[in-house]
Design a protein around this motif. Structure first.
Motif, PDB file in Angstrom:
ATOM      1  N   CYS B  23       0.686  -1.274  -0.370  1.00 16.01           N
ATOM      2  CA  CYS B  23       0.148   0.483  -0.156  1.00 16.01           C
ATOM      3  C   CYS B  23       0.903   1.157  -0.358  1.00 16.01           C
ATOM      4  CB  CYS B  23      -1.129   0.268   1.307  1.00 16.01           C
ATOM      5  SG  CYS B  23      -2.056   1.428   1.348  1.00 16.01           S
ATOM      6  N   THR B  24       0.723   2.548  -0.829  1.00  8.73           N
ATOM      7  CA  THR B  24       1.231   3.717  -1.087  1.00  8.73           C
ATOM      8  C   THR B  24      -0.274   4.318  -0.499  1.00  8.73           C
ATOM      9  OG1 THR B  24       1.116   3.454  -3.126  1.00  8.73           O
ATOM     10  CG2 THR B  24       3.272   2.744  -2.120  1.00  8.73           C
ATOM     11  N   TYR B  25       0.342   5.846   0.261  1.00 11.68           N
ATOM     12  CA  TYR B  25      -0.580   6.281  -0.270  1.00 11.68           C
ATOM     13  C   TYR B  25       0.220   7.807  -0.862  1.00 11.68           C
ATOM     14  CZ  TYR B  25       1.896   7.162   4.107  1.00 11.68           C
ATOM     15  OH  TYR B  25       2.541   7.069   5.428  1.00 11.68           O
ATOM     16  N   ASP B  26      -0.455   9.157  -0.620  1.00 15.16           N
ATOM     17  CA  ASP B  26       0.008  10.381  -1.096  1.00 15.16           C
ATOM     18  C   ASP B  26      -0.482  10.839   0.318  1.00 15.16           C
ATOM     19  OD1 ASP B  26       0.590  11.922  -3.680  1.00 15.16           O
ATOM     20  OD2 ASP B  26       1.312  12.304  -2.180  1.00 15.16           O
ATOM     21  N   THR B  27       0.229  12.070   0.698  1.00 14.04           N
ATOM     22  CA  THR B  27      -0.801  13.364   1.252  1.00 14.04           C
ATOM     23  C   THR B  27       0.371  14.267   1.448  1.00 14.04           C
ATOM     24  OG1 THR B  27      -2.002  13.109   3.515  1.00 14.04           O
ATOM     25  CG2 THR B  27      -0.287  11.621   3.584  1.00 14.04           C
ATOM     26  N   LYS B  73       5.899   6.533   2.473  1.00 11.86           N
ATOM     27  CA  LYS B  73       4.719   6.552   2.098  1.00 11.86           C
ATOM     28  C   LYS B  73       4.319   5.396   1.855  1.00 11.86           C
ATOM     29  CE  LYS B  73       4.058  11.671   1.782  1.00 11.86           C
ATOM     30  NZ  LYS B  73       3.840  13.138   0.436  1.00 11.86           N
ATOM     31  N   SER B  74       4.844   4.861   2.851  1.00 11.88           N
ATOM     32  CA  SER B  74       4.183   2.685   2.008  1.00 11.88           C
ATOM     33  C   SER B  74       3.939   2.345   3.727  1.00 11.88           C
ATOM     34  CB  SER B  74       5.843   2.398   1.818  1.00 11.88           C
ATOM     35  OG  SER B  74       5.757   0.762   1.995  1.00 11.88           O
ATOM     36  N   PHE B  75       2.929   1.495   3.298  1.00 14.30           N
ATOM     37  CA  PHE B  75       2.466   1.085   4.803  1.00 14.30           C
ATOM     38  C   PHE B  75       2.099  -0.303   3.963  1.00 14.30           C
ATOM     39  CE2 PHE B  75      -0.041   1.000   8.668  1.00 14.30           C
ATOM     40  CZ  PHE B  75      -1.489   0.436   8.778  1.00 14.30           C
ATOM     41  N   SER B  76       2.581  -1.879   4.538  1.00 19.20           N
ATOM     42  CA  SER B  76       2.429  -2.824   3.744  1.00 19.20           C
ATOM     43  C   SER B  76       2.124  -3.979   5.108  1.00 19.20           C
ATOM     44  CB  SER B  76       3.618  -3.627   3.116  1.00 19.20           C
ATOM     45  OG  SER B  76       5.127  -3.334   4.458  1.00 19.20           O
ATOM     46  N   LEU B  77       1.043  -5.286   3.908  1.00 21.12           N
ATOM     47  CA  LEU B  77       0.868  -5.727   5.289  1.00 21.12           C
ATOM     48  C   LEU B  77       1.322  -7.158   5.128  1.00 21.12           C
ATOM     49  CD1 LEU B  77      -1.506  -6.681   8.517  1.00 21.12           C
ATOM     50  CD2 LEU B  77      -3.253  -7.066   5.737  1.00 21.12           C
ATOM     51  N   LYS B  78       1.896  -7.706   6.284  1.00 20.88           N
ATOM     52  CA  LYS B  78       2.535  -8.842   6.513  1.00 20.88           C
ATOM     53  C   LYS B  78       1.573  -9.912   7.326  1.00 20.88           C
ATOM     54  CE  LYS B  78       6.128 -10.477   8.920  1.00 20.88           C
ATOM     55  NZ  LYS B  78       7.406 -10.563   9.091  1.00 20.88           N
ATOM     56  N   ILE B  79       1.027 -10.570   6.911  1.00 21.61           N
ATOM     57  CA  ILE B  79       0.820 -12.356   7.620  1.00 21.61           C
ATOM     58  C   ILE B  79       1.366 -13.026   7.400  1.00 21.61           C
ATOM     59  CG2 ILE B  79      -1.618 -13.593   7.449  1.00 21.61           C
ATOM     60  CD1 ILE B  79      -2.977 -11.255   5.344  1.00 21.61           C
ATOM     61  N   SER B  80       1.442 -13.761   8.414  1.00 23.67           N
ATOM     62  CA  SER B  80       2.784 -15.097   9.005  1.00 23.67           C
ATOM     63  C   SER B  80       1.324 -15.970   8.766  1.00 23.67           C
ATOM     64  CB  SER B  80       3.238 -14.608  10.004  1.00 23.67           C
ATOM     65  OG  SER B  80       3.677 -13.605   9.842  1.00 23.67           O
ATOM     66  N   ASP B  81       1.614 -17.065   9.131  1.00 23.30           N
ATOM     67  CA  ASP B  81       1.421 -18.098   9.376  1.00 23.30           C
ATOM     68  C   ASP B  81      -0.037 -18.352   8.490  1.00 23.30           C
ATOM     69  OD1 ASP B  81       0.045 -19.834  12.275  1.00 23.30           O
ATOM     70  OD2 ASP B  81       0.402 -21.054  10.293  1.00 23.30           O
ATOM     71  N   SER B  82      -0.571 -17.647   6.930  1.00 19.69           N
ATOM     72  CA  SER B  82      -1.364 -17.946   6.462  1.00 19.69           C
ATOM     73  C   SER B  82      -2.851 -18.744   6.891  1.00 19.69           C
ATOM     74  CB  SER B  82      -1.741 -17.401   5.535  1.00 19.69           C
ATOM     75  OG  SER B  82      -0.412 -15.899   5.488  1.00 19.69           O
ATOM     76  N   GLY B 105      -8.052   2.059  -0.432  1.00 23.29           N
ATOM     77  CA  GLY B 105      -6.818   1.669  -1.524  1.00 23.29           C
ATOM     78  C   GLY B 105      -8.365   0.888  -2.680  1.00 23.29           C
ATOM     79  N   PRO B 106      -7.937  -0.044  -3.384  1.00 26.89           N
ATOM     80  CA  PRO B 106      -8.788  -0.261  -4.415  1.00 26.89           C
ATOM     81  C   PRO B 106      -8.886  -1.423  -4.496  1.00 26.89           C
ATOM     82  CG  PRO B 106      -6.946  -0.034  -5.705  1.00 26.89           C
ATOM     83  CD  PRO B 106      -6.289   1.039  -4.033  1.00 26.89           C
TER      84      PRO B 106
END
Lengths: 114, 114
Positions: B23-27, B73-82, B105-106
Motif C-alpha cells: 500500500c502506498t499513499y499520498d498526503t 509513504k508506504s504501509f505494507s501488511l504482512k500476514i504470517s502463518d496464513s 485503496g482499491p
C-alpha cells in the motif's frame, strides 16, 4: 452481538422506483457513514453525519439522500434508482473522541435494479 | 487530495506461509492514521490493524504486522502463518487525525491455497 445493523440485506427494485435502506447502531457513535461499493471495488463515500450535521460528498448524485432522525438510526434514500446504482451499500460508524478511530461496518445492503 | 494505492489486485499464498500486501499513499498531512481492513466474501468489513503516523514503531496484531515507512509513504501488511480464513479482500485506508473522512485503496484480493 451485531453493533451496526443494516436492513434489508438484499433489496430488489425496479428502475425508477424509490428505495430506502436503513442502518441502526448500538455503539452510540456520533458519526455515521454511507458508502457505495461496486463489485470488488473500494467503498466510495456518499455522505456522512456528524451528529445531526450532514456532510455530502461533492460527487454524490442528487438521487441519493439521507436522513438521521436520531443517534441510532440513519437512512439512505435513492429517489429514482438507475441500473448504475446497483451496488452494495455499506453503513459504518465511528466515535468522535479522537483521531484514528476505526470504522465499524454493517454487513451491507445489496441493491439490485431491474 | 489524499490518495491510496494498492498495486496488487490479487495475491495468493499457501496455507501456513507468509504474504505481504503493499500500500502506498499520498498526503501532505503530518498527522494521520493508516488502516488495513479485511472484507471476507459476503461478510462485513472489519479492522485488521491500525498505525498512527507519529509512531515509529510498526503495529502488530498477532499474525498481522505492518511495515510503515513514513518518508516513502508506504504501509505494507504482512500476514504470517496464513490461514484459510484469511482469504478476503484487503483494503488499505487513510484518515487524517480528527478527520471524519476515510480514503480507501482499491483493494487486494487474497486467496489462501490449502
Amino acid at each position: 452481538d451485531a453493533m451496526v445493523i443494516q436492513n434489508p440485506r438484499y433489496q430488489v427494485t425496479q428502475f425508477g422506483k424509490p428505495v430506502t435502506l436503513s442502518c441502526s447502531q448500538t455503539l452510540n457513535h456520533n458519526v455515521m457513514y454511507w458508502y457505495q461499493q461496486k463489485s470488488s471495488q473500494a467503498p466510495k463515500l456518499l455522505f456522512h453525519y456528524y451528529d445531526k450535521d450532514f456532510n455530502n460528498e461533492a460527487d454524490t448524485p442528487d438521487n441519493f439522500q439521507s436522513r438521521r432522525p436520531n443517534t441510532s438510526f440513519c437512512f439512505l434514500d435513492i429517489r429514482s434508482p438507475g441500473l448504475g446504482d446497483a451496488a452494495m451499500y455499506l453503513c459504518a460508524t465511528s466515535g468522535s473522541s479522537g483521531g484514528g478511530l476505526e470504522l465499524f461496518f454493517g454487513e451491507g445492503s445489496r441493491l439490485t435494479v431491474l | 487530495a489524499q490518495t491510496v494505492t494498492q498495486s496488487q489486485p490479487e495475491m495468493s499464498v499457501q496455507e501456513a506461509e507468509t504474504v505481504t500486501l503493499s500500500c502506498t499513499y499520498d498526503t501532505s498531512e503530518s498527522d494521520y492514521y493508516l488502516f488495513w481492513y479485511k472484507q471476507p466474501p459476503s461478510r462485513q468489513m472489519i479492522l485488521v490493524i491500525r498505525q498512527e503516523a507519529y509512531k515509529q514503531q510498526n503495529a502488530t496484531e498477532n499474525r498481522f504486522s505492518v511495515n510503515f515507512q513514513k518518508a516513502a509513504k508506504s504501509f505494507s501488511l504482512k500476514i504470517s502463518d496464513s490461514q484459510l480464513g484469511d482469504a478476503a479482500m484487503y483494503f488499505c485506508a487513510y484518515s487524517v487525525n480528527y478527520g471524519q473522512n476515510f480514503v480507501f485503496g482499491p483493494g487486494t484480493r487474497l486467496s489462501v491455497l490449502p
